[in-house]
Design a protein around this motif. Structure first.
Motif, PDB file in Angstrom:
ATOM      1  N   GLN A  38       0.738  -1.102  -0.063  1.00 33.62           N
ATOM      2  CA  GLN A  38       0.139  -0.094   0.034  1.00 33.62           C
ATOM      3  C   GLN A  38       0.831   1.297   0.057  1.00 33.62           C
ATOM      4  O   GLN A  38       0.508   2.137   0.840  1.00 33.62           O
ATOM      5  CB  GLN A  38      -0.870  -0.005   1.090  1.00 33.62           C
ATOM      6  N   HIS A  39       1.865   1.038  -0.913  1.00 36.24           N
ATOM      7  CA  HIS A  39       2.890   2.526  -0.890  1.00 36.24           C
ATOM      8  C   HIS A  39       2.778   2.920  -2.409  1.00 36.24           C
ATOM      9  O   HIS A  39       3.241   2.518  -3.278  1.00 36.24           O
ATOM     10  CB  HIS A  39       4.194   2.136  -0.473  1.00 36.24           C
ATOM     11  N   ASP A  40       2.092   3.998  -2.448  1.00 38.86           N
ATOM     12  CA  ASP A  40       1.896   4.686  -3.894  1.00 38.86           C
ATOM     13  C   ASP A  40       3.009   5.421  -4.349  1.00 38.86           C
ATOM     14  O   ASP A  40       2.934   5.907  -5.508  1.00 38.86           O
ATOM     15  CB  ASP A  40       0.452   5.410  -3.948  1.00 38.86           C
ATOM     16  N   GLU A  41       3.799   5.990  -3.546  1.00 33.40           N
ATOM     17  CA  GLU A  41       4.730   7.096  -4.087  1.00 33.40           C
ATOM     18  C   GLU A  41       5.692   6.221  -5.101  1.00 33.40           C
ATOM     19  O   GLU A  41       6.351   5.309  -4.679  1.00 33.40           O
ATOM     20  CB  GLU A  41       5.644   7.483  -2.951  1.00 33.40           C
ATOM     21  N   ALA A  42       5.757   6.774  -6.114  1.00 34.12           N
ATOM     22  CA  ALA A  42       6.764   6.371  -7.271  1.00 34.12           C
ATOM     23  C   ALA A  42       8.387   6.488  -6.963  1.00 34.12           C
ATOM     24  O   ALA A  42       8.749   7.346  -6.796  1.00 34.12           O
ATOM     25  CB  ALA A  42       6.223   7.006  -8.723  1.00 34.12           C
ATOM     26  N   LYS A  43       9.019   5.485  -7.337  1.00 36.50           N
ATOM     27  CA  LYS A  43      10.359   5.514  -7.065  1.00 36.50           C
ATOM     28  C   LYS A  43      11.151   4.680  -8.197  1.00 36.50           C
ATOM     29  O   LYS A  43      10.468   3.821  -9.025  1.00 36.50           O
ATOM     30  CB  LYS A  43      10.678   4.763  -5.649  1.00 36.50           C
ATOM     31  N   VAL A  44      12.244   4.889  -8.175  1.00 34.57           N
ATOM     32  CA  VAL A  44      13.202   4.176  -8.905  1.00 34.57           C
ATOM     33  C   VAL A  44      14.035   3.396  -8.193  1.00 34.57           C
ATOM     34  O   VAL A  44      15.065   3.833  -7.694  1.00 34.57           O
ATOM     35  CB  VAL A  44      14.046   4.859  -9.923  1.00 34.57           C
ATOM     36  N   GLU A  45      13.949   2.228  -8.193  1.00 35.73           N
ATOM     37  CA  GLU A  45      14.796   1.286  -7.424  1.00 35.73           C
ATOM     38  C   GLU A  45      15.676   0.368  -8.172  1.00 35.73           C
ATOM     39  O   GLU A  45      14.992  -0.453  -8.948  1.00 35.73           O
ATOM     40  CB  GLU A  45      13.927   0.408  -6.371  1.00 35.73           C
ATOM     41  N   VAL A  46      16.793   0.302  -7.869  1.00 31.02           N
ATOM     42  CA  VAL A  46      17.924  -0.550  -8.598  1.00 31.02           C
ATOM     43  C   VAL A  46      18.582  -1.636  -7.648  1.00 31.02           C
ATOM     44  O   VAL A  46      19.296  -1.280  -6.839  1.00 31.02           O
ATOM     45  CB  VAL A  46      18.795   0.377  -9.421  1.00 31.02           C
ATOM     46  N   HIS A  47      18.296  -2.878  -8.178  1.00 27.42           N
ATOM     47  CA  HIS A  47      19.281  -3.878  -7.479  1.00 27.42           C
ATOM     48  C   HIS A  47      20.249  -4.384  -8.582  1.00 27.42           C
ATOM     49  O   HIS A  47      20.145  -4.892  -9.623  1.00 27.42           O
ATOM     50  CB  HIS A  47      18.259  -5.129  -7.233  1.00 27.42           C
ATOM     51  N   LEU A  48      21.636  -3.935  -8.082  1.00 25.24           N
ATOM     52  CA  LEU A  48      22.676  -4.459  -8.591  1.00 25.24           C
ATOM     53  C   LEU A  48      23.322  -5.829  -8.419  1.00 25.24           C
ATOM     54  O   LEU A  48      23.504  -6.106  -7.273  1.00 25.24           O
ATOM     55  CB  LEU A  48      23.968  -3.353  -8.228  1.00 25.24           C
ATOM     56  N   ILE A  49      22.992  -6.597  -9.289  1.00 20.41           N
ATOM     57  CA  ILE A  49      23.227  -8.171  -9.251  1.00 20.41           C
ATOM     58  C   ILE A  49      24.569  -8.437  -9.019  1.00 20.41           C
ATOM     59  O   ILE A  49      25.392  -8.071  -9.789  1.00 20.41           O
ATOM     60  CB  ILE A  49      22.575  -8.740 -10.106  1.00 20.41           C
ATOM     61  N   GLY A  50      24.772  -8.847  -7.760  1.00 18.78           N
ATOM     62  CA  GLY A  50      26.549  -9.148  -7.432  1.00 18.78           C
ATOM     63  C   GLY A  50      27.205  -8.199  -6.841  1.00 18.78           C
ATOM     64  O   GLY A  50      28.285  -8.431  -6.660  1.00 18.78           O
ATOM     65  N   PHE A  51      26.701  -7.110  -6.682  1.00 18.85           N
ATOM     66  CA  PHE A  51      27.090  -5.898  -5.854  1.00 18.85           C
ATOM     67  C   PHE A  51      26.788  -5.964  -4.190  1.00 18.85           C
ATOM     68  O   PHE A  51      25.605  -6.270  -3.865  1.00 18.85           O
ATOM     69  CB  PHE A  51      26.896  -4.632  -6.411  1.00 18.85           C
ATOM     70  N   SER A  52      27.667  -5.608  -3.342  1.00 26.17           N
ATOM     71  CA  SER A  52      27.512  -5.240  -1.932  1.00 26.17           C
ATOM     72  C   SER A  52      28.420  -4.071  -1.600  1.00 26.17           C
ATOM     73  O   SER A  52      29.666  -3.951  -2.079  1.00 26.17           O
ATOM     74  CB  SER A  52      27.737  -6.674  -1.210  1.00 26.17           C
ATOM     75  N   GLY A  53      27.703  -3.217  -0.675  1.00 27.20           N
ATOM     76  CA  GLY A  53      28.607  -2.181  -0.338  1.00 27.20           C
ATOM     77  C   GLY A  53      27.649  -1.109   0.022  1.00 27.20           C
ATOM     78  O   GLY A  53      26.754  -0.947  -0.244  1.00 27.20           O
ATOM     79  N   ASP A  54      28.176   0.153   0.379  1.00 24.78           N
ATOM     80  CA  ASP A  54      27.585   1.216   0.760  1.00 24.78           C
ATOM     81  C   ASP A  54      27.759   2.294  -0.381  1.00 24.78           C
ATOM     82  O   ASP A  54      29.057   2.693  -0.500  1.00 24.78           O
ATOM     83  CB  ASP A  54      28.032   1.886   1.946  1.00 24.78           C
ATOM     84  N   ILE A  55      26.901   2.548  -1.030  1.00 26.26           N
ATOM     85  CA  ILE A  55      26.971   3.677  -2.088  1.00 26.26           C
ATOM     86  C   ILE A  55      26.060   4.816  -1.883  1.00 26.26           C
ATOM     87  O   ILE A  55      25.713   5.522  -2.747  1.00 26.26           O
ATOM     88  CB  ILE A  55      26.422   3.002  -3.463  1.00 26.26           C
ATOM     89  N   TYR A  56      25.627   5.076  -0.662  1.00 27.30           N
ATOM     90  CA  TYR A  56      24.659   6.097  -0.424  1.00 27.30           C
ATOM     91  C   TYR A  56      25.249   7.629  -0.865  1.00 27.30           C
ATOM     92  O   TYR A  56      26.501   7.459  -0.406  1.00 27.30           O
ATOM     93  CB  TYR A  56      24.263   6.181   1.049  1.00 27.30           C
ATOM     94  N   GLY A  57      24.660   8.145  -1.363  1.00 30.91           N
ATOM     95  CA  GLY A  57      25.240   9.722  -1.864  1.00 30.91           C
ATOM     96  C   GLY A  57      26.041   9.503  -3.312  1.00 30.91           C
ATOM     97  O   GLY A  57      26.384  10.633  -3.733  1.00 30.91           O
ATOM     98  N   GLN A  58      26.228   8.309  -3.670  1.00 26.04           N
ATOM     99  CA  GLN A  58      26.928   8.295  -5.003  1.00 26.04           C
ATOM    100  C   GLN A  58      26.072   8.412  -6.300  1.00 26.04           C
ATOM    101  O   GLN A  58      25.076   8.102  -5.989  1.00 26.04           O
ATOM    102  CB  GLN A  58      27.828   6.873  -5.048  1.00 26.04           C
TER     103      GLN A  58
END
Length: 295
Positions: free
Chosen positions: A231-251
């Motif tokens: 029940q979450h209507d706000e449109a977002k763009v969510e990307v799952h990078l397959i095989g990646f792990s790590g912190d990329i916030y702000g990049q």
């Protein structure tokens, strides 16, 4: 040698026009110059009708220069410029300021106040001024004449395959990785939530694609839209990078789209959603790995 236009998307029609421009510029031993507008005139004349851009002005300049253009002029659009008649625009901008030796344009080029000038008038003005002039024939994709508007329609409809055919390359968006609700992480599929996207976002749904972070490519499963299961209507763009792990916030994360896998769906519960996500990620990985291997 000059070509004037918006060049949004630098699609295959633009590319043929630029190829012609560069060839004639080399023959005449003059620079190949693209003259564009920043912002697009519609933002001043009818801002409510301004379409979302396919590329930023910086991205356009980069691609145009890769095609051999020597100089890209992003002319600051104002009402004084837009009030010039076609003849005044030709004399003041092309003759006086640019000292153009010739012009290459597409068949749907209009210029001057109220778009009163067309390629027929431009040809007459070039002839009087002793300038070379050529109109490049339109480029067809299937039954459609390629244009920025047609590319935009395909992307807004989620028809990424058609958009790729018209662009001659993958459509891409770039954004900054921000914080989200982290539902994907709880389901076992952590996603990067893209913010500050300045260009057209494709229709809602799930896509296969390729994500590039810090210069490295990863297969990607991309979800665009709300999350009706929660029940979450706000449109977002969510990307799952397959095989990646790590912190990329702000990049900065660049995402290229390969194909729409499905539209937005509502699932009965989190387990049903997770089952579908497993299928989506596997499909996205297969398509993206094939594309990466071809590069």
């Amino acid at each position: 040698m000059v070509s004037i236009g918006n060049f949004d998307g630098v699609h295959r029609g633009h590319q043929l026009m630029i190829q012609t421009l560069v060839q004639h510029a080399r023959t005449h031993k003059v620079p190949a110059i693209v003259f564009t507008f920043d912002p697009h005139p519609i933002h001043l004349l009818r801002p409510e009708f301004a379409p979302p851009e396919l590329m930023t002005i910086e991205q356009r300049a980069e691609v145009l220069q890769e095609l051999g253009v020597d100089c890209v002029i992003a002319y600051p659009t104002d009402h004084a410029l837009l009030n010039l008649t076609a003849e005044e625009f030709f004399q003041q901008v092309l003759c006086d300021q640019l000292q153009a030796r010739g012009m290459v344009e597409g068949p749907n080029f209009y210029f001057g106040k109220d778009r009163a000038g067309d390629v027929a008038l431009l040809g007459q003005l070039c002839e009087r001024a002793g300038m070379f002039f050529e109109v490049v024939e339109p480029t067809i994709c299937g039954s459609r004449m390629i244009s920025s508007s047609e590319v935009r329609k395909s992307i807004q409809n989620g028809d990424i395959t058609e958009a790729t055919s018209m662009l001659g390359r993958l459509y891409q968006i770039t954004g900054t990785v921000g914080h989200g609700a982290e539902r994907g992480r709880l389901l076992g599929f952590p996603t990067a939530n893209l913010t500050d996207i300045k260009t057209l976002i494709p229709a809602g749904g799930v896509y296969s694609g390729v994500g590039t972070i810090a210069g490295k490519q990863y297969p990607a499963a991309i979800h665009i839209g709300g999350n009706p299961t929660f029940q979450h209507d706000e449109a977002k763009v969510e990307v799952h990078l397959i095989g990646f792990s790590g912190d990329i916030y702000g990049q900065a994360l660049q995402v290229q789209f390969l194909e729409q896998l499905r539209g937005t769906q509502t699932f009965t519960d989190a387990d049903a959603l997770k089952t579908q996500l497993l299928i989506d990620v596997e499909s996205a990985k297969k398509l993206a790995c094939q594309w990466i291997d071809l590069q």
